[in-house]
Design a protein around this motif. Structure first.
Motif, mmCIF file in Angstrom:
data_model
loop_
_atom_site.group_PDB
_atom_site.id
_atom_site.type_symbol
_atom_site.label_atom_id
_atom_site.label_comp_id
_atom_site.label_asym_id
_atom_site.label_seq_id
_atom_site.Cartn_x
_atom_site.Cartn_y
_atom_site.Cartn_z
ATOM 1 N N GLU A 185 0.297 -1.768 0.017
ATOM 2 C CA GLU A 185 -0.283 -0.312 0.618
ATOM 3 C C GLU A 185 0.950 1.905 -0.363
ATOM 4 O O GLU A 185 0.342 2.247 -1.000
ATOM 5 C CB GLU A 185 -0.789 0.181 1.306
ATOM 6 N N ILE A 188 2.090 1.778 -3.681
ATOM 7 C CA ILE A 188 0.969 2.382 -4.365
ATOM 8 C C ILE A 188 1.312 3.528 -4.105
ATOM 9 O O ILE A 188 1.091 4.339 -5.287
ATOM 10 C CB ILE A 188 0.553 1.739 -4.176
ATOM 11 N N ASP A 189 0.556 4.261 -3.046
ATOM 12 C CA ASP A 189 0.954 6.182 -2.403
ATOM 13 C C ASP A 189 1.880 6.090 -2.720
ATOM 14 O O ASP A 189 2.122 7.490 -3.572
ATOM 15 C CB ASP A 189 0.538 5.942 -0.611
ATOM 16 N N VAL A 192 1.577 6.900 -6.990
ATOM 17 C CA VAL A 192 1.210 8.086 -7.283
ATOM 18 C C VAL A 192 1.813 9.270 -7.001
ATOM 19 O O VAL A 192 1.756 10.503 -7.541
ATOM 20 C CB VAL A 192 -0.081 7.808 -6.193
ATOM 21 N N ARG A 198 -3.056 5.813 -10.159
ATOM 22 C CA ARG A 198 -3.074 5.101 -9.551
ATOM 23 C C ARG A 198 -3.205 3.793 -9.506
ATOM 24 O O ARG A 198 -1.979 2.476 -9.552
ATOM 25 C CB ARG A 198 -4.247 4.796 -8.258
ATOM 26 N N GLN A 202 -0.576 0.453 -8.635
ATOM 27 C CA GLN A 202 -1.174 -1.068 -7.943
ATOM 28 C C GLN A 202 -0.446 -1.980 -9.038
ATOM 29 O O GLN A 202 -0.471 -2.852 -8.349
ATOM 30 C CB GLN A 202 -2.664 -0.818 -8.358
#
Length: 274
Positions: A185, A188-189, A192, A198, A202
């Motif tokens: 997670e 992924i953030d 971005v 996103r 991901q």
């Protein structure tokens, strides 16, 4: 024919029965007890097994009785099936997958001499990739523990440990999937924030996690490279990966993981004492 009773038809209960049936066990020899009628109907339709709302019926003449309920419910369940277990013609092996509930506390609620095996599973068993640890109680013979290990192996890797190590196992594998989900997670953030859409961030992060896990698993199975060696192989001196891993070290990644897992172990112990 070996008769298997499962009390609790939630995610872990379903993962267990799915693996056992998928490994060749006759669905009609598996009986699942759960208080939710709709859930029982779903399990019966999907797997063709026997269902009941009565835990005592699941325990009746069971060779193996799996307790797949939340820790605080375990004492109530064991008290309700104790008389049935005592009257069974077979030596019912009681297997608990509840975190923190000690073997001694379970043995105290069951007829004297009942074989008890404690299991610390994790959620990847839902996809056949679980990592479970098992420990036998005072009355569990080697053949009892071996049989439970074989049954559980249908859901992934199963290792034997001493019960004193179960709390540490909880910190490593029991709660471990959440750590990997959280790291993914965070990746992924970060992707971005670095400008990637996103969905793309991901897709890349999840594919990377899967590939890295496969490389580690292959190394473990084939006696090859361990995680330390794999990391060094992808980290060229003065390169991009080295810059990233150095920053993770400076930001205290290892310390954060140790403190988190220490807190997990402590909580597991508290649950057992409670």
């Amino acid at each position: 024919m070996t008769r298997i009773g499962i009390i609790g038809g939630g995610n872990i209960g379903e993962a267990l029965l799915s693996g056992i049936i998928g490994d060749g066990t006759d669905p009609k020899s598996v009986i699942v007890a759960d208080p939710t009628t709709a859930r029982l109907e779903q399990l019966k339709e999907t797997y063709g097994l026997v269902t009941t709302e009565d835990g005592q019926e699941a325990a009746d003449d069971a060779d193996y009785l799996f307790i797949c309920v939340k820790p605080d419910i375990v004492p109530t369940v064991l008290e309700s099936v104790s008389d049935v277990v005592e009257k069974n013609d077979t030596d019912t092996v009681v297997v608990s997958v509840a975190a923190g509930v000690t073997i001694a506390s379970m043995e105290a609620l069951l007829p004297a001499g009942t074989p008890v095996v404690r299991v610390m599973p994790n959620t990847p068993m839902l996809v056949g990739k679980g990592a479970s640890a098992i420990a036998g109680g005072r009355f569990a013979k080697a053949e009892h523990v071996d049989a439970v290990q074989e049954l559980m192996s249908a859901t992934g890797t199963v290792v034997k440990v001493k019960e004193k190590d179960i709390d540490a196992v909880t910190a490593v594998s029991g709660s471990g999937p959440a750590y990997f989900f959280m790291v993914t997670e965070a990746m992924i953030d970060a992707g971005v924030n670095l400008g990637l859409p996103r969905p793309l961030a991901q897709e890349l992060a999840i594919a990377t996690a899967e590939g890295a896990a496969t490389m580690m698993a292959n190394g473990q199975a084939e006696g090859g490279d361990d995680p330390v060696v794999l990391r060094t192989k992808v980290s060229s001196p003065g390169g991009t990966t080295s810059a990233a891993t150095r920053t993770l070290e400076e930001e205290g990644l290892r310390r954060a993981f140790y403190q988190a897992m220490e807190a997990c172990k402590k909580r597991s112990i508290e649950l057992g004492e409670g």
